[in-house]
Design a protein around this motif. Structure first.
Motif, mmCIF file in Angstrom:
data_model
loop_
_atom_site.group_PDB
_atom_site.id
_atom_site.type_symbol
_atom_site.label_atom_id
_atom_site.label_comp_id
_atom_site.label_asym_id
_atom_site.label_seq_id
_atom_site.Cartn_x
_atom_site.Cartn_y
_atom_site.Cartn_z
ATOM 1 N N ALA A 220 44.647 68.756 40.828
ATOM 2 C CA ALA A 220 46.151 68.946 41.898
ATOM 3 C C ALA A 220 46.209 67.439 42.345
ATOM 4 C CB ALA A 220 46.183 69.218 42.523
ATOM 5 N N ILE A 221 47.459 66.857 41.562
ATOM 6 C CA ILE A 221 48.053 66.273 42.156
ATOM 7 C C ILE A 221 49.468 65.591 42.970
ATOM 8 C CG2 ILE A 221 48.528 62.750 41.741
ATOM 9 C CD1 ILE A 221 46.809 63.586 38.964
ATOM 10 N N THR A 222 49.705 65.108 44.213
ATOM 11 C CA THR A 222 50.321 65.409 44.584
ATOM 12 C C THR A 222 51.374 64.506 45.421
ATOM 13 O OG1 THR A 222 49.438 65.626 46.696
ATOM 14 C CG2 THR A 222 49.827 68.263 45.557
ATOM 15 N N PRO A 223 52.568 64.615 45.491
ATOM 16 C CA PRO A 223 53.472 63.570 46.380
ATOM 17 C C PRO A 223 53.574 63.520 47.538
ATOM 18 C CG PRO A 223 54.918 65.304 45.701
ATOM 19 C CD PRO A 223 53.677 65.725 45.755
ATOM 20 N N TRP A 224 54.542 62.133 48.134
ATOM 21 C CA TRP A 224 54.316 62.896 49.824
ATOM 22 C C TRP A 224 56.290 63.392 50.626
ATOM 23 C CZ3 TRP A 224 59.074 60.287 50.137
ATOM 24 C CH2 TRP A 224 59.807 59.173 49.611
ATOM 25 N N ASN A 225 56.418 63.421 50.290
ATOM 26 C CA ASN A 225 58.037 63.675 50.792
ATOM 27 C C ASN A 225 57.921 65.378 51.418
ATOM 28 O OD1 ASN A 225 57.434 65.095 48.407
ATOM 29 N ND2 ASN A 225 59.823 65.124 48.018
ATOM 30 N N VAL A 226 56.728 66.267 50.292
ATOM 31 C CA VAL A 226 57.068 67.835 51.686
ATOM 32 C C VAL A 226 55.464 67.002 51.016
ATOM 33 C CG1 VAL A 226 58.412 68.662 51.632
ATOM 34 C CG2 VAL A 226 57.894 68.599 49.163
ATOM 35 N N TYR B 167 53.381 70.585 51.871
ATOM 36 C CA TYR B 167 53.709 72.537 51.394
ATOM 37 C C TYR B 167 53.212 72.491 49.578
ATOM 38 C CZ TYR B 167 57.149 74.913 48.159
ATOM 39 O OH TYR B 167 57.317 75.854 47.411
ATOM 40 N N LEU B 168 53.011 71.188 49.299
ATOM 41 C CA LEU B 168 52.794 70.822 48.188
ATOM 42 C C LEU B 168 51.438 71.127 47.694
ATOM 43 C CD1 LEU B 168 55.374 68.261 46.959
ATOM 44 C CD2 LEU B 168 55.006 70.318 46.314
ATOM 45 N N ASN B 169 50.730 70.333 48.712
ATOM 46 C CA ASN B 169 49.122 70.793 48.744
ATOM 47 C C ASN B 169 48.958 72.173 48.589
ATOM 48 O OD1 ASN B 169 48.540 68.065 49.157
ATOM 49 N ND2 ASN B 169 48.451 67.849 51.182
ATOM 50 N N LEU C 234 40.746 61.348 37.754
ATOM 51 C CA LEU C 234 40.779 62.848 37.508
ATOM 52 C C LEU C 234 41.976 63.718 36.158
ATOM 53 C CD1 LEU C 234 40.631 66.263 39.255
ATOM 54 C CD2 LEU C 234 42.937 64.804 40.595
ATOM 55 N N SER C 235 42.759 62.768 36.292
ATOM 56 C CA SER C 235 43.826 62.966 35.272
ATOM 57 C C SER C 235 42.869 63.033 33.067
ATOM 58 C CB SER C 235 45.113 62.229 34.903
ATOM 59 O OG SER C 235 45.441 61.737 35.556
ATOM 60 N N ALA C 236 41.986 61.972 33.630
ATOM 61 C CA ALA C 236 41.760 61.837 32.309
ATOM 62 C C ALA C 236 39.834 62.365 32.000
ATOM 63 C CB ALA C 236 41.470 60.454 31.833
ATOM 64 N N GLY D 249 55.606 64.575 41.651
ATOM 65 C CA GLY D 249 55.522 63.362 41.603
ATOM 66 C C GLY D 249 57.067 62.512 41.060
ATOM 67 N N SER D 250 56.795 61.397 40.742
ATOM 68 C CA SER D 250 57.750 60.492 39.950
ATOM 69 C C SER D 250 57.393 61.304 37.448
ATOM 70 C CB SER D 250 57.524 59.817 40.198
ATOM 71 O OG SER D 250 56.548 58.786 39.626
ATOM 72 N N THR D 251 58.579 60.810 37.725
ATOM 73 C CA THR D 251 58.241 60.873 36.323
ATOM 74 C C THR D 251 57.673 60.343 35.461
ATOM 75 O OG1 THR D 251 60.364 62.688 36.116
ATOM 76 C CG2 THR D 251 59.869 60.955 34.196
ATOM 77 N N MET E 182 53.905 69.880 35.289
ATOM 78 C CA MET E 182 54.495 68.746 36.006
ATOM 79 C C MET E 182 55.954 69.049 36.409
ATOM 80 S SD MET E 182 53.121 65.731 34.859
ATOM 81 C CE MET E 182 51.147 66.099 34.262
ATOM 82 N N GLU E 183 56.201 68.803 37.619
ATOM 83 C CA GLU E 183 57.294 68.879 38.240
ATOM 84 C C GLU E 183 57.385 67.935 39.538
ATOM 85 O OE1 GLU E 183 58.973 71.238 38.545
ATOM 86 O OE2 GLU E 183 57.308 72.696 38.663
ATOM 87 N N LEU E 184 58.515 66.784 38.256
ATOM 88 C CA LEU E 184 58.901 65.486 37.950
ATOM 89 C C LEU E 184 60.323 65.439 39.020
ATOM 90 C CD1 LEU E 184 57.968 65.335 34.301
ATOM 91 C CD2 LEU E 184 56.223 64.678 36.712
ATOM 92 N N GLY E 185 60.710 63.968 38.613
ATOM 93 C CA GLY E 185 61.628 63.492 39.270
ATOM 94 C C GLY E 185 63.664 64.265 39.290
ATOM 95 N N GLY E 186 64.612 64.692 39.799
ATOM 96 C CA GLY E 186 66.250 64.841 39.174
ATOM 97 C C GLY E 186 66.736 64.253 39.831
ATOM 98 N N LYS E 187 67.923 64.381 39.594
ATOM 99 C CA LYS E 187 69.039 64.127 39.180
ATOM 100 C C LYS E 187 70.618 64.549 39.877
ATOM 101 C CE LYS E 187 71.671 59.871 40.458
ATOM 102 N NZ LYS E 187 71.117 58.866 42.157
ATOM 103 N N GLY F 183 66.570 67.176 34.586
ATOM 104 C CA GLY F 183 67.700 68.810 34.446
ATOM 105 C C GLY F 183 66.395 69.632 35.947
ATOM 106 N N LEU F 184 66.225 69.167 37.007
ATOM 107 C CA LEU F 184 65.818 69.895 37.523
ATOM 108 C C LEU F 184 66.526 70.917 38.032
ATOM 109 C CD1 LEU F 184 62.697 70.065 39.060
ATOM 110 C CD2 LEU F 184 63.486 68.595 40.945
ATOM 111 N N SER F 185 67.769 70.608 38.544
ATOM 112 C CA SER F 185 68.924 71.877 39.800
ATOM 113 C C SER F 185 70.208 71.378 40.003
ATOM 114 C CB SER F 185 67.918 71.325 40.973
ATOM 115 O OG SER F 185 68.370 72.143 42.146
#
Ligand code: NAD
Length: 494
Positions: A161-167, A170-172, A230-232, A243-245, A264-269, A425-427
């Motif tokens: 599990a690899i997580t970002p810094w914004n939340v 919650y994401l952990n 970890l990914s490999a 995280g980011s795309t 994968m939960e990635l970026g959005g616009k 195409g997130l939201s």
């Protein structure tokens, strides 16, 4: 905007990683700094794990999956996760202070960072307890005689599990707890900027639950190579990533040689289509608030506001007033809605994208720089750009800052085309008094989630995720739990 109470409440978190049941430092004891974005001060340190630590953690998770009863003992898993729920409740205020310390999220809006994920632990424990792991699909005609076919849902194995810094907290939880409840073992690699939200979870699991050694591991590190390892790693069966795309693409490539399952939960616009019958005075202040809360560092934030040309000037005035009135400042001050960006690098990225928008012809309506009254801390002014070219960089790239870009449109079809003009195409969001018309437009958006008339799509029982380059797979809902299970079809005599 005033700078008050800076630093009140800062709390340093756990320095040690959790590897094979042991809270430990890396060999040689290397540490890296954690900075409070509200005042730019180093507020503590955490273990700077290496690829060797990651190797140990993966080995421990592999052994715990292959050689213990964890994957088969549903009652024990339920017991452990309910213990974790109670332990997190006991540690709630400590966790809240750690999240504000390392993220700079205003303390007034930490509910979604703390209370929601703690509730989710109970949800997943109960969901996993009640899940139907054997499904009889009945009698089927087959060449060697009729067969009864039963679907057996089984854990995938070792989940990275690899997580970002914004939340981060919650994401952990969101990435690891359903995986654990489904019977997997886990190695968590938290983001560099927010390691304590992961190391504290490791400490709580080690000290306050019966979760066995190796089932849950946390490796903190300042090096991207550790996440890449970890990914490999061929011993890992699945990577779940938020995280980011750009990083998502690198992880997919690293996971390809061993054909890992990936989520994968990635970026959005995301775009917010405001229809010509919408109540602007109601929906636009809310849109401005959503853009500033978390300093715009939210993947689902609707950063592109599409206004009908017939009501364009009226809409701009309402947005301008709302953005300019946002309370920006010290995240420890409960009156603040917007805190700092996470880092100077992130702030410079936001300011650079604002400049690129102006260079490409956008009109700066308010903001655009650093608040004068907040010289210390990574604060950014709430910013409104109008007349934005839908193909320009600022309209195409994820900003991750308190910035709204406004684009005019003439017809509903044109609004849908502009909204879908994105690699992401997130939201999305649609607002209009005629709910049926708004709902029909929502169905035309190529995104994983849409909010209509302010009614949130987001919740633990509803699948969440992205289409296009915003991701693969779904969190939450029944789909979210099944992501951590393989289905095995067993044909057997009727
Ligand atoms: P990031 O992609 O820079 O980093 C995320 C994690 O990946 C970190 O733990 C980092 O250490 C690790 N990492 C970096 N390089 C790696 C590599 N080569 N191999 C393996 N791991 C590696 O993202 P960030 O800046 O921490 O977070 C912001 C991004 O997260 C934004 O794009 C945002 O949209 C996205 N996000 C998406 C969702 C969602 O649900 N779709 C939710 C929150 C955040």
């Amino acid at each position: 905007m005033t700078q008050t109470q800076s630093g009140t409440g800062i709390l340093a978190g756990e320095q040690r990683m959790l590897i094979d049941g042991e809270l430990r430092h890396t060999d040689g004891g290397a540490l890296f700094d954690v900075v409070h974005p509200g005042n730019e001060e180093v507020v503590g340190q955490v273990a700077d794990g290496t690829t060797a630590d990651m190797g140990r953690a993966v080995g421990a998770a592999r052994r715990a999956f292959d050689d213990t009863d964890w994957s088969r003992d549903l009652d024990f898993r339920y017991h452990c996760l309910m213990q974790l729920h109670a332990a997190l409740e006991r540690n709630k205020e400590r966790l809240r202070r750690i999240v504000v310390t390392e993220v700079g999220c205003p303390i007034s809006v930490t509910g979604s960072q703390i209370e929601d994920p703690i509730d989710e632990v109970r949800h997943w424990a109960e969901h996993g307890r009640d899940f139907e792991y054997l499904v009889d699909t009945g009698i089927h005609k087959a060449p060697m005689g009729t067969a009864r076919r039963t679907i057996s849902y089984e854990p995938v194995g070792v989940v990275g599990a690899i997580t970002p810094w914004n939340v981060p907290f919650y994401l952990n939880i969101a990435e690891t707890v359903p995986a654990l409840m489904a019977g997997n073992t886990v190695v968590l690699k938290p983001a560099q900027l927010t390691p304590w939200s992961g190391s504290e979870l490791g400490r709580i699991i080690a000290e306050e639950t019966d979760i066995p050694a190796g089932v849950f591991n946390v490796v903190t590190s300042n090096a991207n190579e550790v996440g890449a390892a970890l990914s490999a790693d061929p011993r890992v069966d699945m990577i779940t990533f938020t995280g980011s795309t750009a990083t998502g693409r690198a992880i997919l490539a690293a996971a390809a040689p061993t054909v890992k399952r990936t989520m994968m939960e990635l970026g959005g616009k995301s775009a917010h289509i405001v229809l010509d019958d919408a109540k602007l005075e109601k929906c636009l202040p809310m849109a401005a608030m959503v853009a500033c809360v978390m300093s715009g560092q939210a993947c689902i934030m609707a950063s592109r506001i599409l206004l009908p040309r017939s009501r364009y000037d009226e809409g701009i005035e309402i947005l301008k007033a709302a953005m300019a009135a946002t309370a920006v400042g010290d995240p420890w001050d409960p009156a603040m809605l917007q805190g700092p960006q996470i880092s100077e690098t992130q702030r410079q990225k936001v300011l650079g994208l604002i400049r690129s928008g102006i260079d490409s012809g956008a009109r700066l309506i308010t903001g655009g720089g650093v608040p004068e009254a907040l010289p210390v801390g990574y604060y950014t002014q709430p910013t409104l750009l109008a007349d934005v070219d839908p193909d320009s960089q600022v309209a195409q790239e994820e900003i991750f800052g308190p910035v709204l870009t406004v684009i005019p449109y003439d017809t509903d079809d044109q609004a849908v085309a502009i909204a879908n003009n994105s690699i992401y195409g997130l939201s999305g969001e649609v607002t209009g008094v005629d709910t049926e018309r708004a709902f029909c437009i929502a169905r035309r958006l190529r995104t994983g989630n849409v909010t209509v008339n302010g009614r949130s799509h987001f919740g633990i029982t509803s699948p969440f995720g992205g289409t296009k380059q915003s991701g693969l797979g779904r969190r939450n809902g029944a789909e979210g739990f099944k992501e951590y299970l393989e289905s095995k079809t067993i044909g057997h005599p009727a």
